[in-house]
Design a protein around this motif. Structure first.
Motif, PDB file in Angstrom:
ATOM      1  N   THR A  29     -20.965  10.142  53.844  1.00 29.95           N
ATOM      2  CA  THR A  29     -19.653   9.692  54.311  1.00 29.95           C
ATOM      3  C   THR A  29     -19.764   8.895  55.600  1.00 29.95           C
ATOM      4  O   THR A  29     -18.948   8.010  55.861  1.00 29.95           O
ATOM      5  N   SER A  30     -20.784   9.174  56.405  1.00 31.58           N
ATOM      6  CA  SER A  30     -20.944   8.451  57.668  1.00 31.58           C
ATOM      7  C   SER A  30     -21.487   7.047  57.454  1.00 31.58           C
ATOM      8  O   SER A  30     -21.478   6.231  58.367  1.00 31.58           O
ATOM      9  N   THR A  31     -21.955   6.759  56.245  1.00 34.08           N
ATOM     10  CA  THR A  31     -22.496   5.428  55.964  1.00 34.08           C
ATOM     11  C   THR A  31     -21.713   4.730  54.864  1.00 34.08           C
ATOM     12  O   THR A  31     -22.251   3.902  54.147  1.00 34.08           O
ATOM     13  N   GLY A  32     -20.433   5.094  54.743  1.00 31.71           N
ATOM     14  CA  GLY A  32     -19.544   4.288  53.927  1.00 31.71           C
ATOM     15  C   GLY A  32     -19.220   4.796  52.549  1.00 31.71           C
ATOM     16  O   GLY A  32     -18.497   4.125  51.805  1.00 31.71           O
ATOM     17  N   ALA A  33     -19.712   5.954  52.148  1.00 36.26           N
ATOM     18  CA  ALA A  33     -19.421   6.470  50.813  1.00 36.26           C
ATOM     19  C   ALA A  33     -18.518   7.695  50.913  1.00 36.26           C
ATOM     20  O   ALA A  33     -18.547   8.422  51.903  1.00 36.26           O
ATOM     21  N   SER A  34     -17.705   7.922  49.882  1.00 39.19           N
ATOM     22  CA  SER A  34     -16.862   9.116  49.879  1.00 39.19           C
ATOM     23  C   SER A  34     -17.652  10.343  49.461  1.00 39.19           C
ATOM     24  O   SER A  34     -17.275  11.473  49.777  1.00 39.19           O
TER      25      SER A  34
END
Length: 562
Positions: free
Chosen positions: A88-93
């Motif tokens: 989540t911290s790199t753009g994915a849910s």
């Protein structure tokens, strides 16, 4: 006499008004149809507005088509999101490759939930016994509402509760006693209920709130507990329905004892939920990547991509005469062509593993048909998911490898893509990291403790590495898989904001606002022109009628003279 009608008044041959709405040949004294002349002149000025309106209509159709395309592409990205091996911290849910599932040989005995990122492995589990709630009973009573005739008090508690005092009066019934106990349940940890044994027999049941917790009863000196039949003459429990016991589980031969049937501290990241004892049976439990979720995401991707392809084919369709079909709003559209090429390029991504194996969509059982729709062979997909999930992860997601096991990836930027570099790391005599450079440039990374952080504005921005080794050179390789690359291409094309489609839609909407203003202005001026012409021709008609009347008067005068 000829009159000219108006929305506000009627004028005679000597009056002209700017409010006339019609000057027809049947009313005209000259026989000229002025209304046709007016309409022709006004319509000539409206032609430009009609052309503008046609442009607006075409733009609106294009906006609708772009919006539909945007929605379809976002659905594709929704299916790809969890397959990119990002957090989540790199753009994915979500990261489906870090999600874990427990595969259990007999889920009637126990089940398990597993935290994301838990170490995979196989365990042998034997459920020797399950934890029970202590349950005791009083003697049978003939009524639950009649007075029991006992006066006094007693204390009760479960092992995890606090002792509470229950007082009784002689006119208290079994129901009163139950209610008195239950008002203190949250404190004592003991709940009371009444069971109807027969038409004339009732029994008070005491149950501990939690498993593995023994109920303790202490009489207040009035013999109430023994009168109720909860204890015998020695003060021991008289009617024990369910003995208290802990859960006992063997995990790989190691005995684990807990007071609860929910055990979340025996295997890190795994919660066992015990249902029944099976002391002579070793049950296999495999903690593995949640393959079902990954398969579902891949299947959803194929369906979403094919829906997008159907849209593209519709936009490319032609009539039998070779012209664009009526539904092909984006026929020969440059933006659609650009997006199609970008998506196609990403779909054809291949990855070469360390052993030289080339991975592509075909490795997942996904191929193209004659229309470039995707076809899925589930047998091939099932095979690679069960036999080589690491290959699936490498093919689809963004992964980092390094030449040193002491270098690990903590975070990376959402825009991170494929790149390789060598880090020259220097650790000082006091053991602290002093610098990390690439090709002699130490400004590309900063260090903080054991962290190596990509500098802002460089190609390494957003990368955060952790290094626990000594000074030396470490090779780092970021490999961008097919799903991650395709997601990036689609996001650039179809995101809600700052994407190619979003910008195109905004531009068209802005242009339509300007065009609508121009069209409205032309139509307003045309109506003003209509009013002016109407008044002008009304004056001409009035003048013609005046002249005709004068001529008639002159003619009458000449006749009289003769």
């Amino acid at each position: 006499m000829t009159t000219v009608s108006s929305t506000t008044s009627t004028t005679s041959t000597t009056t002209a008004s700017t409010g006339y709405s019609a000057l027809t040949s049947t009313d005209s004294g000259t026989g000229i149809d002025y209304s046709l002349l007016i309409e022709a002149k006004v319509n000539a000025r409206l032609v430009k507005a009609d052309r503008i309106d046609a442009k607006i209509t075409a733009d609106e159709a294009k906006i609708t088509a772009y919006t539909d395309l945007q929605d379809l592409l976002q659905t594709v990205n929704g299916s790809l999101d969890g397959l990119r091996n990002r957090s989540t911290s790199t753009g994915a849910s979500s990261n489906l490759f870090s999600q874990r599932a427990a595969y259990i040989g007999d889920d009637d005995v126990f089940s398990a939930t597993v935290d994301d990122g838990t170490e995979v492995g196989t365990y042998s589990v034997v459920v020797q016994q399950i934890a029970t709630k202590h349950k005791i009973a009083a003697d049978n009573t003939g009524s639950k509402t009649d007075a029991l005739g006992y006066s006094g008090s007693f204390t009760l508690q479960a092992a995890d509760g606090a002792a509470v005092t229950i007082s009784m009066d002689s006119d208290d019934s079994l129901t009163d006693l139950r209610d008195a106990i239950n008002t203190r349940t949250s404190t004592s940890g003991v709940a009371a209920s009444i069971v109807q044994v027969s038409d004339s027999s009732y029994r008070l049941i005491l149950t501990a709130n939690n498993t593995g917790e023994e109920i303790t009863l202490t009489d207040g000196g009035d013999g109430v507990l023994s009168s109720l039949g909860l204890v015998d003459s020695d003060g021991a429990i008289r009617n024990e329905l369910v003995a208290v016991q802990d859960a006992i589980v063997e995990i790989d031969g190691v005995t684990v004892t807990r007071s609860s049937n929910t055990i979340d501290d025996a295997i890190e990241g795994v919660t066992l939920n015990l249902y029944s004892a099976s002391p002579d049976t070793a049950i296999s439990m495999e903690i593995s990547t949640d393959l079902s979720s990954i398969k579902t995401a891949i299947t959803d991707f194929v369906d979403a991509y094919n829906a997008y392809r159907e849209f593209v084919l519709t936009q490319q369709s032609t009539t039998s005469g070779g012209e664009a079909s009526e539904d092909a709003t984006l026929f020969a559209d440059s933006l659609l062509r650009q997006i199609t090429q970008s998506v196609s390029s990403a779909l054809n991504t291949s990855i070469t593993t360390d052993d030289g194996t080339v991975l592509s969509l075909a490795s997942l059982g996904i191929t193209f048909d004659s229309s470039n729709n995707l076809e899925l062979d589930e047998d091939t997909l099932n095979s690679i998911l069960t036999s080589d999930i690491d290959a699936v992860q490498q093919l689809l997601g963004l992964t980092m490898t390094s030449s040193s096991s002491q270098l690990s990836l903590l975070r990376y930027e959402t825009a991170q893509s494929s790149q390789s570099f060598t880090l020259d790391i220097v650790r000082g005599e006091d053991g602290t990291l002093t610098s990390a450079s690439v090709d002699g440039d130490s400004s590309l990374f900063t260090v903080s403790g054991n962290r190596i952080i990509g500098a802002e504005g460089t190609a390494y921005e957003g990368i955060v590495l952790v290094y626990t080794g000594s000074s030396g050179s470490v090779g780092v390789d970021f490999s961008q898989g097919l799903a991650d690359k395709l997601y990036g291409a689609i996001d650039a094309a179809a995101a809600d904001y700052d994407s190619d489609l979003a910008t195109a839609i905004d531009d068209l909407e802005a242009r339509d606002t300007t065009l609508q203003s121009r069209s409205d202005d032309i139509r307003t001026k045309a109506e003003t022109y209509r009013t002016t012409l109407t008044a002008y021709y009304a004056r001409l008609e009035a003048a013609a009628e005046t002249a005709a009347l004068l001529l008639k008067q002159l003619t009458y005068s000449e006749d009289d003279d003769s």
